[in-house]
Design an enzyme around this catalytic site. Structure first.
Site, PDB file in Angstrom:
ATOM      1  N   GLU A 100       0.649   0.800   4.228  1.00  0.00           N
ATOM      2  CA  GLU A 100       1.034  -0.364   5.023  1.00  0.00           C
ATOM      3  C   GLU A 100       2.068  -0.057   6.093  1.00  0.00           C
ATOM      4  OE1 GLU A 100       2.215  -3.090   1.957  1.00  0.00           O
ATOM      5  OE2 GLU A 100       0.199  -3.965   1.808  1.00  0.00           O
ATOM      6  N   GLU A 131      -2.405  11.589 -16.131  1.00  0.00           N
ATOM      7  CA  GLU A 131      -0.957  11.414 -16.080  1.00  0.00           C
ATOM      8  C   GLU A 131      -0.217  12.290 -17.087  1.00  0.00           C
ATOM      9  OE1 GLU A 131       0.370   7.737 -18.853  1.00  0.00           O
ATOM     10  OE2 GLU A 131      -0.715   7.164 -17.039  1.00  0.00           O
TER      11      GLU A 131
END
EC number: 4.2.1.126
Length: 315
Positions: A100, A131
């Site tokens: 963004e 992870e």
């Protein structure tokens, strides 16, 4: 008769019981234990109300976020990059924040880079096992060639995610400033980060689902941190988003309104200035406010390192 192969009770080793999970985000929420029995209006209200905890956690972390922003500015002003690392929901929020910044503030895409455990596929498809690979986190971060002017924002609700800890270790080894966002106190991520930020959201209403208020608190913190950095880097004049990238009709209309408001100009004058400025709001605004050609406005902005207020002589 006792079995000769069986040691006496007193001499047997004490079983090592695994301690209960100390992380509050993994605890069972004490409220709404009948969540699955609530009528839909009450269920929606309960879920919405619990999000208030995210706002409270982010507000409590404001001093830590301010310290992190202050430290990050030093490298970013020298041309450093914002790097993001996370797994699962935390990783996707990092990708979102990085994505963004270019359209909102014309921040170069090469200076907002996010990595997520499991790679690009993990943005849309769960790759939960990724992870757990601490070495992979280190390798993935090192692949970005981090340096001393860069800033790593490492995000993990648990504060214990191995992949994120590996990425953080790689950044520290490269003298990169590290900011750690976690939703549990006393965790390895917060202990290892140069700038720890605790977002203490506690147990989730759907127990263990940190995509809820833990994720909301992370989104608030990331919005707050990156927006504060952009303001300080001259991407905002007053509270006007003067460095937006007008890439569609909606944003072109927004750019026009910003120039009209910021320069106190009529629509025709604002359109003409924007056209001459190649659609750059800040450039058009300075040109109109000072009554100078776009080329002169650009020179003044360059001298002011892109800060409109300084170019206008208001500081």
């Amino acid at each position: 008769m006792s079995d000769a192969l069986t040691p006496p009770e007193s001499s047997r080793p004490t079983p090592q019981l695994r301690p209960p999970d100390f992380r509050p985000t993994e605890a069972v929420h004490p409220g709404h234990t009948n969540l699955d029995q609530l009528e839909l209006p009450a269920l929606v209200q309960a879920l919405a109300d619990d999000q208030l905890g995210a706002v409270q956690a982010a507000r409590a972390a404001a001093p830590q976020l301010a310290r992190a922003a202050e430290a990050a500015l030093l490298g970013l002003e020298r041309g450093g990059r914002l790097l993001y690392a996370g797994a699962g929901t935390s990783g996707r929020l990092g990708v979102l924040d990085a994505s963004e910044l270019p359209p909102t503030f014309s921040w170069p895409e090469t200076r907002a880079v996010a990595v997520i455990a499991g790679g690009e596929r993990a943005i849309r498809h769960a790759t939960e096992g990724a992870e757990d690979d601490e070495a992979a986190g280190e390798r993935d971060l090192l692949a970005l060639c981090p340096g001393p002017d860069d800033v790593l924002i490492a995000v993990a609700a648990s504060g214990t995610t191995p992949w994120v800890l590996g990425a953080l270790r790689a950044a520290r080894g490269a003298s990169t400033l590290t900011i750690g966002l976690a939703n549990n106190p006393g965790t390895p991520l917060l202990a290892a980060a140069d700038c720890p930020v605790l977002l203490d959201t506690g147990p989730e209403l759907i127990s263990g689902s940190t995509r809820l208020k833990a994720g909301t608190a992370q989104k608030i913190a990331l919005n707050t941190l990156s927006s504060a950095l952009m303001v300080r880097l001259g991407k905002v004049y007053g509270n006007l988003m003067v460095d937006l990238r007008a890439s569609n009709a909606k944003l072109e209309a927004r750019a026009l309104r910003l120039v009209m408001h910021g320069a106190g100009a009529d629509e025709a004058s604002a359109r003409a200035a924007l056209s001459a400025a190649g659609g750059q709001v800040k450039l058009a605004l300075v040109s109109l406010r000072l009554g100078v050609p776009v080329a002169e406005a650009g020179r003044l902005l360059d001298q002011a390192d892109g800060h409109a207020r300084l170019a206008l002589g208001e500081q």
